[in-house]
Design an enzyme around this catalytic site. Structure first.
Site, mmCIF file in Angstrom:
data_model
loop_
_atom_site.group_PDB
_atom_site.id
_atom_site.type_symbol
_atom_site.label_atom_id
_atom_site.label_comp_id
_atom_site.label_asym_id
_atom_site.label_seq_id
_atom_site.Cartn_x
_atom_site.Cartn_y
_atom_site.Cartn_z
ATOM 1 N N HIS A 79 0.838 -1.205 0.000
ATOM 2 C CA HIS A 79 0.000 0.000 0.000
ATOM 3 C C HIS A 79 0.873 1.256 0.000
ATOM 4 O O HIS A 79 0.610 2.213 -0.724
ATOM 5 C CB HIS A 79 -0.888 0.059 1.246
ATOM 6 C CG HIS A 79 -1.892 -1.046 1.363
ATOM 7 N ND1 HIS A 79 -2.041 -1.805 2.499
ATOM 8 C CD2 HIS A 79 -2.821 -1.512 0.482
ATOM 9 C CE1 HIS A 79 -3.017 -2.677 2.323
ATOM 10 N NE2 HIS A 79 -3.510 -2.534 1.124
ATOM 11 N N LYS A 133 -17.753 -6.057 7.271
ATOM 12 C CA LYS A 133 -16.522 -6.812 7.500
ATOM 13 C C LYS A 133 -16.127 -6.694 8.965
ATOM 14 O O LYS A 133 -16.445 -5.692 9.612
ATOM 15 C CB LYS A 133 -15.377 -6.239 6.653
ATOM 16 C CG LYS A 133 -15.433 -6.610 5.188
ATOM 17 C CD LYS A 133 -14.140 -6.174 4.496
ATOM 18 C CE LYS A 133 -14.220 -6.319 2.987
ATOM 19 N NZ LYS A 133 -13.037 -5.744 2.324
ATOM 20 N N ARG A 143 -2.375 -6.068 -8.465
ATOM 21 C CA ARG A 143 -1.272 -6.961 -8.138
ATOM 22 C C ARG A 143 -1.108 -8.038 -9.193
ATOM 23 O O ARG A 143 -0.043 -8.271 -9.716
ATOM 24 C CB ARG A 143 -1.532 -7.628 -6.783
ATOM 25 C CG ARG A 143 -1.162 -6.768 -5.628
ATOM 26 C CD ARG A 143 -1.701 -7.317 -4.348
ATOM 27 N NE ARG A 143 -3.153 -7.278 -4.368
ATOM 28 C CZ ARG A 143 -3.907 -7.413 -3.306
ATOM 29 N NH1 ARG A 143 -3.360 -7.651 -2.142
ATOM 30 N NH2 ARG A 143 -5.215 -7.348 -3.388
ATOM 31 N N SER A 151 -2.868 -7.724 2.964
ATOM 32 C CA SER A 151 -3.121 -7.575 4.400
ATOM 33 C C SER A 151 -3.528 -8.917 5.002
ATOM 34 O O SER A 151 -3.150 -9.252 6.121
ATOM 35 C CB SER A 151 -4.235 -6.553 4.646
ATOM 36 O OG SER A 151 -3.865 -5.290 4.156
HETATM 37 P P1 ADP Z 1 -9.752 -3.627 -0.385
HETATM 38 O O1 ADP Z 1 -10.380 -4.228 0.819
HETATM 39 O O2 ADP Z 1 -10.504 -2.471 -0.945
HETATM 40 O O3 ADP Z 1 -9.246 -4.580 -1.414
HETATM 41 P P2 ADP Z 1 -7.047 -3.268 0.476
HETATM 42 O O4 ADP Z 1 -6.688 -2.468 1.669
HETATM 43 O O5 ADP Z 1 -6.790 -4.728 0.532
HETATM 44 O O6 ADP Z 1 -8.523 -2.886 0.215
HETATM 45 O O7 ADP Z 1 -6.342 -2.686 -0.813
HETATM 46 C C1 ADP Z 1 -6.501 -1.375 -1.227
HETATM 47 C C2 ADP Z 1 -5.859 -1.180 -2.574
HETATM 48 O O8 ADP Z 1 -4.463 -1.448 -2.489
HETATM 49 C C3 ADP Z 1 -6.371 -2.084 -3.686
HETATM 50 O O9 ADP Z 1 -6.376 -1.345 -4.884
HETATM 51 C C4 ADP Z 1 -5.350 -3.179 -3.756
HETATM 52 O O10 ADP Z 1 -5.277 -3.754 -5.053
HETATM 53 C C5 ADP Z 1 -4.092 -2.401 -3.444
HETATM 54 N N1 ADP Z 1 -3.052 -3.261 -2.873
HETATM 55 C C6 ADP Z 1 -3.186 -4.166 -1.911
HETATM 56 N N2 ADP Z 1 -2.012 -4.797 -1.661
HETATM 57 C C7 ADP Z 1 -1.115 -4.246 -2.509
HETATM 58 C C8 ADP Z 1 0.266 -4.499 -2.795
HETATM 59 N N3 ADP Z 1 0.941 -5.440 -2.177
HETATM 60 N N4 ADP Z 1 0.863 -3.723 -3.708
HETATM 61 C C9 ADP Z 1 0.152 -2.775 -4.348
HETATM 62 N N5 ADP Z 1 -1.142 -2.530 -4.178
HETATM 63 C C10 ADP Z 1 -1.782 -3.260 -3.272
#
Ligand code: ADP
Length: 158
Positions: free
Chosen positions: A17, A41, A90, A128
Site C-alpha cells: 500500500h 466486515k 497486483r 493484508s
Molecule cells: P480492499 O479491501 O478495498 O481490497 P485493500 O486495503 O486490501 O482494500 O487494498 C486497497 C488497494 O491497495 C487495492 O487497490 C489493492 O489492489 C491495493 N493493494 C493491496 N495490496 C497491494 C500491494 N501489495 N501492492 C500494491 N497494491 C496493493
C-alpha cells in the site's frame, strides 16, 4: 488541481500500500487515502486504528491526507471533490473485481475516473490478509509492514 482518492480497507497498511501511496502522491496535487469503515466486515483494526497507523507512516508526505469513510466511494469522491480514484493491481486475480468496481463507479459518477497502478514487483505477492495470517502463527512480518504496524499487531496478539 488534481485530487485523488486511494480507497481501501488497509487492515493493516502494508509496504505494498505504502508503495502505491508514495508513487501516486507524485502524480497528483493531493492524495486522500480513504479508509473504508465497512460494518459488513470484521476488521482486525478499527477504522481509527487504521487511520492512526496510516498517518504515522505517511507523515513525511505533505500532500497525503488520511480520511475514514463509510458508504459509497462515489459519494465520498463527490464530498471531497476528488475526480480520480487510484487502485493497485497486483495480479490477474485482482483484475476482474477491479474492472467491475471501476465500471460501476463510472456509471454512477461519470466525472470520476479510476486509474490503476501496477504494483512494484517486490510487493506484488503482499496482502493484508496474508500478513495477518503469518502474524497469527507468530511469523516474522518485518519485511511486509512498517514497524508501527508490527508493534500494533503484536499488541493485538497479546
Ligand atoms: P480492499 O479491501 O478495498 O481490497 P485493500 O486495503 O486490501 O482494500 O487494498 C486497497 C488497494 O491497495 C487495492 O487497490 C489493492 O489492489 C491495493 N493493494 C493491496 N495490496 C497491494 C500491494 N501489495 N501492492 C500494491 N497494491 C496493493
Amino acid at each position: 488541481m488534481i485530487k485523488a482518492i486511494y480507497p481501501g480497507s488497509f487492515d493493516p497498511v502494508t509496504y505494498g500500500h505504502l508503495d502505491v501511496i508514495k508513487r501516486s502522491s507524485k502524480l497528483v496535487d493531493e492524495l486522500i487515502v480513504g479508509v473504508l469503515n465497512n460494518n459488513a466486515k470484521t476488521p482486525l483494526f478499527s477504522a481509527e486504528e487504521r487511520v492512526r497507523m496510516l498517518k504515522e507512516v505517511t507523515k513525511d508526505l505533505p500532500n497525503v491526507k488520511i480520511i475514514p469513510f463509510e458508504g459509497l466511494l462515489v459519494d465520498f469522491a463527490r464530498k471531497t471533490g476528488a475526480k480520480m480514484v487510484i487502485r493497485g493491481l497486483r495480479a490477474i486475480t485482482d483484475f476482474e473485481y477491479e474492472l467491475q468496481m471501476a465500471q460501476t463507479n463510472h456509471k454512477m459518477e461519470p466525472e470520476v475516473e479510476t486509474v490503476f497502478l501496477t504494483t512494484s514487483l517486490e510487493y506484488s505477492y503482499l496482502s493484508s490478509t496474508t500478513v495477518k495470517e503469518v502474524a497469527a502463527f507468530g511469523g516474522d512480518i518485518s519485511q511486509f509492514v512498517p514497524p508501527i504496524v508490527m508493534e500494533n499487531i503484536e499488541k493485538k496478539r497479546k
